[in-house]
Motif scaffolding. Structure first.
Motif, PDB file in Angstrom:
ATOM      1  N   LYS A  61      37.411  43.587  52.118  1.00  0.00           N
ATOM      2  CA  LYS A  61      36.683  42.451  51.537  1.00  0.00           C
ATOM      3  C   LYS A  61      36.759  42.465  50.007  1.00  0.00           C
ATOM      4  O   LYS A  61      36.974  41.426  49.384  1.00  0.00           O
ATOM      5  CB  LYS A  61      35.238  42.437  52.004  1.00  0.00           C
ATOM      6  N   LEU A  62      36.572  43.635  49.404  1.00  0.00           N
ATOM      7  CA  LEU A  62      36.632  43.709  47.940  1.00  0.00           C
ATOM      8  C   LEU A  62      38.028  43.378  47.414  1.00  0.00           C
ATOM      9  O   LEU A  62      38.172  42.702  46.397  1.00  0.00           O
ATOM     10  CB  LEU A  62      36.195  45.090  47.453  1.00  0.00           C
ATOM     11  N   LYS A  63      39.053  43.832  48.111  1.00  0.00           N
ATOM     12  CA  LYS A  63      40.410  43.534  47.661  1.00  0.00           C
ATOM     13  C   LYS A  63      40.737  42.051  47.830  1.00  0.00           C
ATOM     14  O   LYS A  63      41.440  41.472  47.008  1.00  0.00           O
ATOM     15  CB  LYS A  63      41.418  44.420  48.376  1.00  0.00           C
ATOM     16  N   ARG A  64      40.234  41.433  48.890  1.00  0.00           N
ATOM     17  CA  ARG A  64      40.423  39.989  49.062  1.00  0.00           C
ATOM     18  C   ARG A  64      39.708  39.227  47.944  1.00  0.00           C
ATOM     19  O   ARG A  64      40.252  38.285  47.383  1.00  0.00           O
ATOM     20  CB  ARG A  64      39.884  39.526  50.424  1.00  0.00           C
ATOM     21  N   LEU A  65      38.507  39.655  47.633  1.00  0.00           N
ATOM     22  CA  LEU A  65      37.757  39.001  46.555  1.00  0.00           C
ATOM     23  C   LEU A  65      38.444  39.205  45.202  1.00  0.00           C
ATOM     24  O   LEU A  65      38.482  38.300  44.381  1.00  0.00           O
ATOM     25  CB  LEU A  65      36.321  39.516  46.512  1.00  0.00           C
ATOM     26  N   ARG A  66      38.989  40.393  45.012  1.00  0.00           N
ATOM     27  CA  ARG A  66      39.699  40.675  43.762  1.00  0.00           C
ATOM     28  C   ARG A  66      40.919  39.757  43.605  1.00  0.00           C
ATOM     29  O   ARG A  66      41.274  39.374  42.501  1.00  0.00           O
ATOM     30  CB  ARG A  66      40.127  42.139  43.724  1.00  0.00           C
ATOM     31  N   ALA A  75      30.397  34.131  48.932  1.00  0.00           N
ATOM     32  CA  ALA A  75      31.394  35.179  48.667  1.00  0.00           C
ATOM     33  C   ALA A  75      32.146  34.911  47.377  1.00  0.00           C
ATOM     34  O   ALA A  75      32.509  35.837  46.653  1.00  0.00           O
ATOM     35  CB  ALA A  75      32.354  35.298  49.839  1.00  0.00           C
ATOM     36  N   GLN A  76      32.369  33.662  47.072  1.00  0.00           N
ATOM     37  CA  GLN A  76      33.101  33.310  45.865  1.00  0.00           C
ATOM     38  C   GLN A  76      32.351  33.715  44.594  1.00  0.00           C
ATOM     39  O   GLN A  76      32.965  33.901  43.544  1.00  0.00           O
ATOM     40  CB  GLN A  76      33.430  31.821  45.857  1.00  0.00           C
ATOM     41  N   LEU A  77      31.046  33.888  44.708  1.00  0.00           N
ATOM     42  CA  LEU A  77      30.272  34.382  43.559  1.00  0.00           C
ATOM     43  C   LEU A  77      30.682  35.805  43.175  1.00  0.00           C
ATOM     44  O   LEU A  77      30.493  36.231  42.039  1.00  0.00           O
ATOM     45  CB  LEU A  77      28.773  34.352  43.870  1.00  0.00           C
ATOM     46  N   PHE A  81      33.269  39.613  39.699  1.00  0.00           N
ATOM     47  CA  PHE A  81      32.921  41.035  39.700  1.00  0.00           C
ATOM     48  C   PHE A  81      34.062  41.862  40.281  1.00  0.00           C
ATOM     49  O   PHE A  81      34.437  42.907  39.746  1.00  0.00           O
ATOM     50  CB  PHE A  81      31.637  41.282  40.499  1.00  0.00           C
ATOM     51  N   ALA A  82      34.621  41.395  41.398  1.00  0.00           N
ATOM     52  CA  ALA A  82      35.680  42.135  42.085  1.00  0.00           C
ATOM     53  C   ALA A  82      36.975  42.153  41.285  1.00  0.00           C
ATOM     54  O   ALA A  82      37.727  43.129  41.351  1.00  0.00           O
ATOM     55  CB  ALA A  82      35.917  41.535  43.468  1.00  0.00           C
ATOM     56  N   MET A  83      37.236  41.111  40.526  1.00  0.00           N
ATOM     57  CA  MET A  83      38.478  41.036  39.751  1.00  0.00           C
ATOM     58  C   MET A  83      38.574  42.153  38.722  1.00  0.00           C
ATOM     59  O   MET A  83      39.682  42.536  38.325  1.00  0.00           O
ATOM     60  CB  MET A  83      38.591  39.678  39.054  1.00  0.00           C
ATOM     61  N   LYS A  84      37.460  42.693  38.308  1.00  0.00           N
ATOM     62  CA  LYS A  84      37.446  43.741  37.285  1.00  0.00           C
ATOM     63  C   LYS A  84      37.597  45.148  37.871  1.00  0.00           C
ATOM     64  O   LYS A  84      37.679  46.113  37.113  1.00  0.00           O
ATOM     65  CB  LYS A  84      36.147  43.657  36.482  1.00  0.00           C
ATOM     66  N   LEU A  85      37.636  45.276  39.193  1.00  0.00           N
ATOM     67  CA  LEU A  85      37.673  46.590  39.831  1.00  0.00           C
ATOM     68  C   LEU A  85      39.104  47.074  40.049  1.00  0.00           C
ATOM     69  O   LEU A  85      39.960  46.319  40.502  1.00  0.00           O
ATOM     70  CB  LEU A  85      36.948  46.549  41.180  1.00  0.00           C
ATOM     71  N   THR A  86      39.326  48.338  39.766  1.00  0.00           N
ATOM     72  CA  THR A  86      40.611  48.968  40.062  1.00  0.00           C
ATOM     73  C   THR A  86      40.589  49.496  41.489  1.00  0.00           C
ATOM     74  O   THR A  86      39.516  49.561  42.118  1.00  0.00           O
ATOM     75  CB  THR A  86      40.877  50.138  39.102  1.00  0.00           C
ATOM     76  N   ASP A  87      41.744  49.902  41.995  1.00  0.00           N
ATOM     77  CA  ASP A  87      41.799  50.482  43.341  1.00  0.00           C
ATOM     78  C   ASP A  87      40.927  51.735  43.438  1.00  0.00           C
ATOM     79  O   ASP A  87      40.232  51.936  44.434  1.00  0.00           O
ATOM     80  CB  ASP A  87      43.240  50.820  43.737  1.00  0.00           C
TER      81      ASP A  87
END
Length: 121
Positions: A61-66, A75-77, A81-87
């Motif tokens: 889910k986090l990778k899809r959001l990223r 979920a789009q909210l 936040f997710a775009m800033k996360l690394t693997d």
């Protein structure tokens, strides 16, 4: 002597490094996840509970959001936040959530049963 130092140094370095769980816990709070999902990742009446969920599901889910893929408006909210996360950050956060063992807090949206009576007043 040199061989002993070369053998002991990596062991000491591993012991000093925080676990993935501890790294995930730190990220959960520093990235503000607790603002919506609760301090115990228990969710709220709007946002889902994340504690005790399967690591593979949370990672997916986090990778899809990223990658800017949110299934619902809610979920789009999460996308910014997710775009800033690394693997590695996703791995740490999902480890923390899937292995969650902190003390549970009472969900704030549960009704307070302490003032219930027999209804005859």
């Amino acid at each position: 002597m040199r061989k002993i130092i070369l053998l002991i140094f990596p062991m000491i370095a591993l012991m000093a490094a925080p676990s993935a769980y501890e790294q995930g816990k730190k990220l959960y709070f520093s990235k503000g996840c607790n603002g919506c999902h609760g301090i115990s990742a228990e969710g709220t009446n709007i946002y889902p509970a994340l504690a005790y969920r399967r690591k593979a599901l949370l990672t997916s889910k986090l990778k899809r959001l990223r990658s800017k893929q949110g299934d619902t408006q809610l979920a789009q909210l999460m996308i910014p936040f997710a775009m800033k996360l690394t693997d590695s950050q996703i791995d740490a956060i999902t480890t923390f959530l899937s292995e969650y063992y902190e003390q549970k807090s009472k969900k704030h949206y549960e009704p307070d049963d302490s003032n219930t009576g027999d209804g005859s007043s």
